[in-house]
Design an enzyme around this catalytic site. Structure first.
Site, PDB file in Angstrom:
ATOM      1  CB  ALA A   1       5.413  -8.346  -2.637  1.00 57.99           C
TER       2      ALA A   1
ATOM      3  N   GLY B   1      10.261  -5.438  -1.136  1.00 59.53           N
ATOM      4  CA  GLY B   1      10.373  -6.277   0.044  1.00 59.53           C
ATOM      5  C   GLY B   1      11.719  -6.961   0.167  1.00 59.53           C
TER       6      GLY B   1
ATOM      7  CD  GLU C   1       9.803  -2.964   2.661  1.00 61.07           C
ATOM      8  OE1 GLU C   1       9.191  -2.111   3.310  1.00 61.07           O
ATOM      9  OE2 GLU C   1       9.231  -3.797   1.934  1.00 61.07           O
TER      10      GLU C   1
ATOM     11  CD  GLU D   1       8.081  -1.207  -1.852  1.00 59.18           C
ATOM     12  OE1 GLU D   1       8.512  -2.187  -1.223  1.00 59.18           O
ATOM     13  OE2 GLU D   1       8.803  -0.227  -2.159  1.00 59.18           O
TER      14      GLU D   1
END
Length: 281
Positions: A87, A132, A135, A155
């Site tokens: 992110a 992310g 992910e 995270e």
């Protein structure tokens, strides 16, 4: 645990990004004619996922999913040192609580778009795939990593949890205890360690993940488009139900292929000792 390099700070993660952000590429080579490449293209920010980039990822996956000529998707990056660093925290740091919540469905659409691709998908990971970024890779069916790749879900170290599917997808890939250790420690794992635990599926020479992913994609794309889509649907829908329910899902997906043009062509080609020409229906 072997030491891993520190991810460089994105230089323009909070600034306006190039217009492209994400591209969908197609190929002229016959063996790749049915392969689509989704290219993460925000190199100055090491593909940090801003709101705009999340929208671009969602749009790219929607475009590819709607294209019935596509039989396999490869997710790649233009950055030599990063697949995606996660992110865009510089952008998020300026958000109000309300703005953060407004971004949430945008982010979910991006990750859900990759996960929901109806055809097989392969992530080609060279460099950093963190948060992310990892992910996005986990949302693909197969993950190919270069030897120099570093992956992880850090995270909890910044006060949140993986929110792009990581808490669910990593558990399903590697089991509860291994996923728990990786997520609770916010560990960064070199490619070899990630392969050993099952978080990635293949490790190749550094810088060659894309080449290997495209090679795999060509092999996959030579198969029946009806078969590929139905097999993925059966596996995805059956993964989280009991065996009896899973077998019913498989049966329904088998029936969808049994009377298809692809099934008739596949059987005829086998009998005639030739390559099938798939009608795709």
């Amino acid at each position: 645990m072997p030491s891993t390099p520190t991810a460089p700070e994105p230089t323009d993660a909070g600034a306006s990004a190039p217009d492209a952000l994400v591209r969908v590429e197609r190929f002229e080579a016959p063996e790749l004619a049915h392969v689509a490449e989704i290219v993460l293209d925000r190199p100055r920010a090491m593909n940090a996922v801003s709101t705009a980039m999340a929208r671009a990822i969602a749009a790219a996956t929607k475009q590819v999913a709607a294209d019935e000529s596509v039989r396999c998707v490869v997710l790649t990056s233009t950055h030599e040192r990063a697949f995606c660093v996660g992110a865009d925290l510089k952008e998020r740091n300026a958000f109000t609580d309300a703005e953060l919540m407004e971004q949430r469905p945008v982010a979910r659409a991006a990750y859900g778009g990759v996960l929901g691709l109806p055809v097989p998908s392969i992530a080609a990971v060279d460099g950093f795939a963190l948060g992310g970024g990892f992910e996005l890779a986990l949302s693909c069916d197969v993950v190919v990593a270069g030897e120099g790749a570093t992956v992880g879900l850090p995270e909890v170290g910044v006060g949140v949890i993986p929110g792009g599917g990581g808490t669910q997808l990593l558990v399903r890939r590697v089991g509860w205890s291994r996923a728990a250790k990786a997520i609770f420690t916010a560990a960064r794992m070199p490619a070899g360690e990630a392969l050993e635990m099952g978080a990635v599926d293949e490790v190749v020479a550094a810088g060659t993940a894309r080449d290997r992913a495209l090679e795999l994609a060509a092999t996959i794309a030579a198969n029946s488009p009806v078969g590929l889509r139905s097999a993925k649907r059966a596996m995805r829908l059956g993964a989280d139900v009991d065996l009896a329910a899973g077998l019913e899902i498989e049966d329904a997906c088998w029936r969808a292929t049994a009377f298809s043009g692809d099934r008739r062509e596949g059987v005829a080609a086998f009998a005639e000792k030739r390559r099938p020409v798939w009608p795709g229906r």
